[in-house]
Structures are given as C-alpha cells and as structure tokens.
Design an enzyme around this catalytic site. Structure first.
Site, PDB file in Angstrom:
ATOM      1  N   GLY A   1     -17.915   8.288  -3.477  1.00 38.51           N
ATOM      2  CA  GLY A   1     -16.723   8.002  -4.276  1.00 38.51           C
ATOM      3  C   GLY A   1     -16.932   6.676  -5.198  1.00 38.51           C
ATOM      4  O   GLY A   1     -18.011   6.422  -5.351  1.00 38.51           O
TER       5      GLY A   1
ATOM      6  N   ASP B   1      -7.004   4.226  -4.720  1.00 37.74           N
ATOM      7  CA  ASP B   1      -7.672   4.132  -3.393  1.00 37.74           C
ATOM      8  C   ASP B   1      -8.386   5.542  -3.239  1.00 37.74           C
ATOM      9  O   ASP B   1      -8.327   6.145  -4.205  1.00 37.74           O
ATOM     10  CB  ASP B   1      -6.540   3.727  -2.375  1.00 37.74           C
ATOM     11  CG  ASP B   1      -7.329   3.444  -0.664  1.00 37.74           C
ATOM     12  OD1 ASP B   1      -7.469   2.246  -0.820  1.00 37.74           O
ATOM     13  OD2 ASP B   1      -7.399   4.154  -0.131  1.00 37.74           O
TER      14      ASP B   1
ATOM     15  N   TRP C   1     -20.336   4.387  -5.377  1.00 37.38           N
ATOM     16  CA  TRP C   1     -20.985   4.552  -6.746  1.00 37.38           C
ATOM     17  C   TRP C   1     -21.285   3.109  -7.280  1.00 37.38           C
ATOM     18  O   TRP C   1     -22.471   2.889  -7.931  1.00 37.38           O
ATOM     19  CB  TRP C   1     -20.207   5.254  -7.851  1.00 37.38           C
ATOM     20  CG  TRP C   1     -20.575   5.260  -9.032  1.00 37.38           C
ATOM     21  CD1 TRP C   1     -21.583   5.687  -9.745  1.00 37.38           C
ATOM     22  CD2 TRP C   1     -19.821   4.436 -10.078  1.00 37.38           C
ATOM     23  NE1 TRP C   1     -21.555   5.446 -11.213  1.00 37.38           N
ATOM     24  CE2 TRP C   1     -20.542   4.572 -11.416  1.00 37.38           C
ATOM     25  CE3 TRP C   1     -18.786   3.677 -10.124  1.00 37.38           C
ATOM     26  CZ2 TRP C   1     -20.097   4.039 -12.553  1.00 37.38           C
ATOM     27  CZ3 TRP C   1     -18.077   3.220 -11.500  1.00 37.38           C
ATOM     28  CH2 TRP C   1     -18.828   3.324 -12.369  1.00 37.38           C
TER      29      TRP C   1
ATOM     30  N   LYS D   1       0.923  -1.210   0.053  1.00 39.13           N
ATOM     31  CA  LYS D   1      -0.272   0.023  -0.101  1.00 39.13           C
ATOM     32  C   LYS D   1       0.992   1.246   0.102  1.00 39.13           C
ATOM     33  O   LYS D   1       2.040   1.190   0.594  1.00 39.13           O
ATOM     34  CB  LYS D   1      -0.911  -0.057   1.268  1.00 39.13           C
ATOM     35  CG  LYS D   1      -2.276   0.922   1.207  1.00 39.13           C
ATOM     36  CD  LYS D   1      -3.119   0.118   0.525  1.00 39.13           C
ATOM     37  CE  LYS D   1      -4.358   0.931   0.029  1.00 39.13           C
ATOM     38  NZ  LYS D   1      -5.628   0.127  -0.171  1.00 39.13           N
TER      39      LYS D   1
ATOM     40  N   GLY E   1     -20.237   7.571   1.967  1.00 49.32           N
ATOM     41  CA  GLY E   1     -19.227   7.873   0.903  1.00 49.32           C
ATOM     42  C   GLY E   1     -20.066   8.201  -0.312  1.00 49.32           C
ATOM     43  O   GLY E   1     -21.222   7.918  -0.221  1.00 49.32           O
TER      44      GLY E   1
HETATM   45  O1  2IT Z   1      -8.109  -1.321  -0.848  1.00 50.36           O
HETATM   46  C1  2IT Z   1      -8.049  -1.840  -2.052  1.00 50.36           C
HETATM   47  O2  2IT Z   1      -8.004  -3.140  -2.198  1.00 50.36           O
HETATM   48  C2  2IT Z   1      -7.627  -1.097  -3.172  1.00 50.36           C
HETATM   49  N1  2IT Z   1      -7.702   0.007  -3.087  1.00 50.36           N
HETATM   50  C3  2IT Z   1      -7.335  -1.775  -4.402  1.00 50.36           C
HETATM   51  C4  2IT Z   1      -5.982  -2.210  -4.750  1.00 50.36           C
HETATM   52  C5  2IT Z   1      -5.561  -2.529  -6.304  1.00 50.36           C
HETATM   53  O3  2IT Z   1      -4.575  -2.884  -6.329  1.00 50.36           O
HETATM   54  O4  2IT Z   1      -6.547  -2.666  -7.043  1.00 50.36           O
END
Ligand code: 2IT
Length: 444
Positions: free
Chosen positions: A237, A164, A241, A124, A235
């Site tokens: 976003g 994200d 959605w 991440k 939310g």
């Molecule tokens: O929290 C998540 O799983 C995402 N933000 C997507 C991560 C991704 O590599 O598609």
C-alpha cells in the site's frame, strides 16, 4: 512504578484487548527507570492517567450497498491524549478493526506525535468496514455515513483525522467533503487531503520516505550505508510504496512486497515502473500481490511472509504483529543488519525482544513511521497559514524531523555497551514530553 500492578489492573478492566495491552506493556517497561527518578509523576498518577483514553466515541454506521441492501458497520474515534496539542491520528478501515486495535494505535500515536517535535496529541479512529470489493459509490456512501456521526467531534483545533490502512486520498476526499458540508467551515480538519483542496506535497510519500530517512540514520550510526543493501518490504500500500521508492532512489534493492495472499520475490529489485505498478495493484481494491508475479515473471509464495528471504534490511510496512519470533529468528540466522517497523507495532513483543537480545539494529514504528503524521502536522501548518510549501520545503522539514527523532532515540536509548535501544529511546523521549505537558496542566 508498580508496573505489574498497573498492567494487571488494566487487563482486568479491559480483558481481551490484547494489542492495546501489548502496546502499553512495552512502553511501561521502557519508562520504568525514568519514572522512578520522578516521584512527582507517581504522585500525579501520570501513568494511570496516560493508559486510559480521554474519551471514546463508538457508533453504528448504517449505509445502503449497490444492491439496495442495508449494511451496518461499527465506527469509532478514540481521543487518547491532548496534553501537547489537538488529537491527531489516522482512520483505519479494515475488517480487523475493533476497540483494542484503535486503543493501541491511539496510545502509540500519543508518543509518536510527541516525538515529531510538533504540537499534536494522539487519537485514532476507524471502522470494521473493508474497501475490498466495494464499488466507488459504496465507498463514498460509507464515508459519508461515517462522517454524519463523527463530524461533531472533530475540528481543526480539537481533533484532526487522516488516513491509515484502507483510507487513502479518495476516502479522505469523501469524508472531508461531507465534513465541510455539515460543519460549514473549510479549515482543513483532515490531513492527507488532495493537493487541489489543501493537501500537502510529499504527504503521500511521507511515511515511507521518513522511514527510509530514519533507517539511513540507523545505518550511519554504525558506519553503514543503504547503498547496495538488499531489502525486504511487506505490504504493497501507500507506506510500502513510499519506502520502496525512497530506498531505491538511495541505492537499496527492494526484493519483496506482500499482501494477504502471500509475497512476491523479485531478485532484480522492485524499481522504476514496477513501483508505479504497486499503485495500480492497490487501486484494483482486490488486496492481492500475485498479479505482480504474473506480470513480471517472478516467484510468488502463497500464504507466506517475506521474512524467510535472506536480506540486509527488513521493513514491515503492512499491519501490527506481522513479524513474529520465528520470523525474527529466521532473519537473524540469515544475517539481517537492520529491522525497522514502518507499520505500527509491526513486530510481536517476542520478536522485538529477540532482536534486542541479539544486538540487531531495531527501531519501533512510533519512531520510524512518524514522518507520516509529521507531514500531516506540516499540512495543518500550511492550512492555518493558507499557503502551500514546495515539495523541497516539505521534504527538507520532514528530513529534519526524522533526524531529530533519531537523535532523541540515541539520547534516551544508548546503553552502556554502546548498543542503541531504539525501543527504549523512543518510548522514554515520547513519554517525557507528554508527562511534562501533563504535569504543567494539572489534573484534567
Ligand atoms: O499511524 C499513523 O501515524 C498514521 N496513520 C498517520 C496519522 C496522521 O495523522 O497523519
């Protein structure tokens, strides 16, 4: 397993990383039993190795705003665990981002990715940069400055970022453009790309769609149906959605969306053009939902969360810890049937315990929202094969993956009294896969 000792040691080493410690505690409590059945895990210090990221990159991101002023943000990439595949996980741009947030997200991602059935490790990244109130040119310059540092640490077989909170197709485009220029390759080292340059159909919808497929499975297990159910979504976003779109298609009625400013309650249901309007709202970059209430003449509750409404299904789709114990009590008192986190760790630990104690159908983010990263995995496959699957092909694979995640949760989470503890199920299933992969590869 000496859970208490491990947690205390972790807290002493990383004081104040509350979200991270919360995420670790939940997993360790869930896996205690299976861990103790496998003395070889303890001997190989699997848990001690799992709770520390492989490495963390932390860097400054200097950039120049439209007025010519030099701005400095913080940038990070946490490469958490690559036992089952290249590091994979999103990038978050939000004022609240710090190392605790990104470590918790990277830790969760490791188990989530294991559940997807695809070979992806956990990672991440992000920054405390907020796109709120920024011009398009400022967003581009920031993304480029961020990648100027990050590019050397990522690659199609090492670490594949995605979006994200605060990072959508636009930001991915700017980051990928700069990455490509520096790395001199075009192999798809990002997912969530635009359709014209290697993106996958259904990726924008995937987190929300997958979440609803999972909820349908949860209800089905109880002989229930989404049709006719009233649904609270938080939310507004990408995730909210997608969830609203699929829930509505399947006959559910979504009555709320929310932002940092409060929530709107639309008793007629958020459907059709109102769902399209969510995208418009998001595109303003203002981070508010009140304009929805004004446009459609419905009630707006400033500073409040949607959980005070009487609904059958509650879907946190915004950010971690957005539903607390009091919210949980209100929902249960109002007769909620099912609560599923589509945001990562959307509920506080106390809220989760309350739902489980009351026997409410509850499932954690790492299972419910895994459709997003799973479809990212499908984007990687398409990039590696240099082809594009149709919408129907991707959706079918996503559906299949969500069914499989649900099945894993049932196998590992079904209690003697028949209650399915999805938290335990998801944690144990994800952990067992990562632990076995780590065992097979030795102490590395
Ligand atoms: O929290 C998540 O799983 C995402 N933000 C997507 C991560 C991704 O590599 O598609």
């Amino acid at each position: 397993m000496k859970t208490e000792t491990i947690l205390n040691a972790l807290e002493a080493k990383h004081p104040g990383e509350n979200e991270f410690l919360q995420a670790v505690k939940e997993v360790l409590l869930s896996i205690e039993d299976v861990y103790n059945e496998h003395p070889e895990f303890e001997k190989a210090a699997i848990v001690e190795r799992l709770v520390e990221p492989d490495r963390i990159f932390s860097f400054k991101v200097p950039w120049v705003d439209d007025s010519g002023k030099v701005q400095v943000n913080l940038g990070y990439r946490v490469q958490f665990n690559n036992a089952i595949g290249p590091y994979k996980g999103g990038i978050r741009f939000h004022a609240s981002v710090n190392l605790s947030t990104l470590k918790f997200l990277g830790f969760e991602q490791t188990f989530k990715n294991a559940l997807t059935t695809l070979p992806m490790g956990g990672g991440k990244g992000g920054s405390d940069f907020s796109i709120r109130g920024k011009s398009n040119a400022e967003v581009m310059r920031f993304c480029q400055a961020f990648i100027l540092e990050l590019w050397r640490h990522i690659g199609p077989d090492t670490d594949v970022p995605a979006g994200d909170i605060g990072v959508g197709t636009r930001e991915i485009g700017y980051m990928y453009g700069m990455y490509k220029k520096l790395a001199r390759e075009n192999t798809g080292t990002f997912t969530g790309k635009g359709l014209e340059y290697g993106g996958s159909l259904v990726r924008p919808e995937a987190t929300g769609f997958g979440g609803i497929y999972f909820v349908v499975n949860m209800l089905k297990e109880k002989g229930l149906d989404l049709k006719g159910k009233t649904i609270a979504v938080s939310g507004f976003g990408n995730v909210a959605w997608g969830a609203a779109l699929k829930a509505t298609q399947l006959g559910g009625k979504v009555v709320t969306i929310s932002g940092p400013d409060g929530y709107v309650y639309d008793p007629d249901g958020i459907s059709g053009e109102k769902i399209d309007y969510m995208l418009e709202l998001r595109a303003t970059g203002e981070d508010v939902v009140e304009p929805y209430a004004k446009k459609y003449g419905v009630e707006f509750f400033p500073g409040k969360r949607p959980w005070q409404q009487k609904v059958d299904v509650a879907l946190p789709c915004a950010i971690q810890n957005e539903l607390d114990e009091n919210d949980a009590k209100t929902l249960v008192a109002n007769g909620v049937t099912c609560v599923a986190e589509i945001s990562n760790m959307g509920c506080t630990a106390e809220a989760v315990d309350y739902f489980v104690e009351k026997g409410v159908l509850f499932a954690p983010g790492k299972a419910v929202n895994a459709g997003g990263v799973a479809t990212s995995g499908l984007e990687m496959s398409q990039n590696a094969m240099h082809l594009q699957w149709t919408e129907a092909e991707v959706d079918e694979k996503l559906h299949h993956i969500m069914n499989s995640i649900h099945e894993q949760c049932v196998i590992y989470g079904k209690q003697k009294n028949g209650y399915i503890n999805y938290v335990k199920g998801a944690n144990v299933a994800g952990f067992m896969k990562v632990a076995r992969a780590m065992m097979a590869q030795g102490i590395v």
